[in-house]
Design a protein around this motif. Structure first.
Motif: not given
Length: 496
Positions: A386, A321-322, A390, A329
């Motif tokens: 996630r 996803k990142i 972050q 993604t």
């Protein structure tokens, strides 16, 4: 001359005996070899005494009962070994269609609807339907059920018969439940007025609960219990031959006497009947506590495997996803959306029943549970991880990149350890959720804590006591997990 006749007759008799033995042996060998295996798998729902239930004395986990004895006799006559697996009643035919078993024995009636999907043997036992209700309600005939709530077990012949009765008698509202003990408890709690239950099972509950009574429903229809097979199964004919032999030799009558006699039903039910209301008597489940405690290791194994594999899979999804690569993604987000947007129980059923049909692999109930919970928890953990990644100071990423640290090493050695430390409380919550949700695997036959309690309840014809004890076990496990996580979190803080 007479000696010659005697000798000839003796030889003829010996020849006939040897021929019958050889024929019977070759028949059983042929039956076994026609399937290319020496073990037959029977699937049943062992919460229906005296047809099939768990013998819980001394902590044993052995399925016994009327159907089990018949199955063992047939398997022995045909030269097979017998393996018994379990499921909820409404999952028996789907399991048969998914080729998880060779046959079903669960007091099942060969209705026209079922015959469209599976084949049946000849009838081996005939029973009658009854109306079960509280003694003071005066519900003895089907006409008395007008404008009443009536409980039935989902997927049974009693459900279908109740639907026919509802067409004749006005105002009947049917309530379908998975297990007969749940139906009986609904009667005692006043949520339903009566239930339609088979007479042998109703007798056991009436003996264990003196505030209940049952009355036979007169019927001209001839129905009974038969063995179910996959469509086109080669086992139908040999099974029918053995069943017919058992009828002729009165072996079935002996088994009926053994399992359906007054003495057997009384021994199977609770030793001290409940006189109504919510009077709890935990002494009734004391002999079965070792049986329920045996569900703890399986529950913990299932939870730990699901958490470990879910954490790995969730980490992979979070990195996708990142990563900045749009296809990865998009796939990771779509995956998360699907698994977070559909019920976990639905996912479990699809994995367990569809895997053999789609892949040919006979996935076990435990494997199906671990796989489903891994895929599901991975979707939830990916968002948590996630967020943890972050939340790590961007300066550390920039410092690592300026020093030429490769992205893979930076994530593994620098970012992920800090992220996992930050999201530890969330991971603990996810683990606790998995521990409690592990009860869902009882629906596909895994005998963990909840399933063990349900089995004891079915055997004792009671409801609350085993479930409350199971709740206590879950609570102790959750509190132990919470304390352990608190100690780990404290040590991590001290190491900073």
């Amino acid at each position: 001359m007479n000696q010659k006749k005697v000798w000839l007759l003796t030889m003829l008799f010996v020849t006939m005996v040897l021929t019958s033995i050889i024929t019977g042996y070759s028949h059983s060998v042929k039956a076994a070899s026609s399937l290319g295996k020496d073990t037959l798998t029977m699937i049943t729902s062992p919460d229906y005494p005296p047809y099939e239930f768990y013998d819980t004395k001394g902590g044993d986990r052995q399925i016994v009962g009327f159907d089990v004895d018949i199955a063992k006799t047939i398997a022995q006559e045909l030269g097979f070994k017998l393996q018994i697996i379990e499921s909820d009643f409404n999952g028996l035919i789907p399991a048969l269609q998914a080729k998880r078993a060779d046959f079903v024995m669960a007091g099942m009636t060969p209705t026209p609807e079922r015959q469209k999907n599976v084949d049946f043997s000849i009838i081996y036992y005939q029973a009658k339907d009854t109306i079960v209700a509280l003694k003071n309600r005066n519900l003895k005939q089907i006409q008395d059920l007008a404008f009443k709530k009536v409980g039935v077990q989902l997927g049974t012949i009693q459900e279908q018969n109740a639907q026919k009765i509802a067409q004749k008698v006005r105002g009947i509202e049917l309530k379908q439940l998975n297990r007969v003990p749940e139906i009986i408890q609904e009667i005692k709690s006043g949520r339903i007025d009566a239930a339609i239950v088979e007479d042998t099972v109703a007798r056991g509950f009436a003996q264990a609960n003196t505030d209940l009574e049952f009355n036979v429903i007169p019927s001209d229809e001839v129905s009974g219990s038969a063995i179910a097979f996959p469509k086109g199964s080669p086992l139908v004919e040999p099974f029918n031959k053995v069943l017919q032999q058992m009828k002729e030799k009165k072996e079935l009558e002996k088994l009926v006497t053994k399992w359906f006699s007054q003495t057997t039903l009384t021994a199977t039910s609770a030793e001290s009947p409940v006189k109504g209301g919510l009077n709890l008597d935990f002494t009734r489940i004391i002999p079965d506590i070792p049986f329920m405690l045996k569900g703890i290791p399986l529950t913990l194994l299932f939870t730990l495997l699901s958490v470990f594999l879910g954490l790995i899979w969730g980490t992979v999804l979070s990195l996708c996803k990142i990563t900045g690569i749009k296809p990865l993604t998009w796939l990771a987000n779509a995956y998360t959306s699907v698994f977070r947007g559909t019920p976990l129980l639905l996912q479990l059923a699809l994995v367990y029943y569809a895997t053999p049909q789609l892949t040919g692999y006979d996935i076990s109930a435990l494997e199906a549970g671990v796989l489903t919970f891994t895929l599901n928890s991975g979707a939830y953990m990916s968002e948590t991880i996630r967020g943890g990644i972050q939340a790590v100071d961007k300066g550390q990423t920039e410092a690592a990149m300026s020093m030429g640290v490769p992205y893979r090493l930076m994530m593994w050695d620098i970012i992920l350890p800090q992220a996992l430390k930050n999201i530890l409380p969330a991971l603990v919550n996810e683990t606790i959720g998995l521990l409690k949700d592990s009860a869902l695997v009882s629906t596909i036959g895994v005998v963990e804590i909840l399933r063990s309690a349900q089995i004891v309840g079915a055997n004792k014809y009671i409801y609350f006591e085993p479930l409350l004890f199971a709740g206590l076990i879950y609570y102790i496990l959750v509190m132990g997990l919470t304390r352990s996580a608190a100690v780990l979190e404290r040590k991590l803080r001290q190491s900073e």
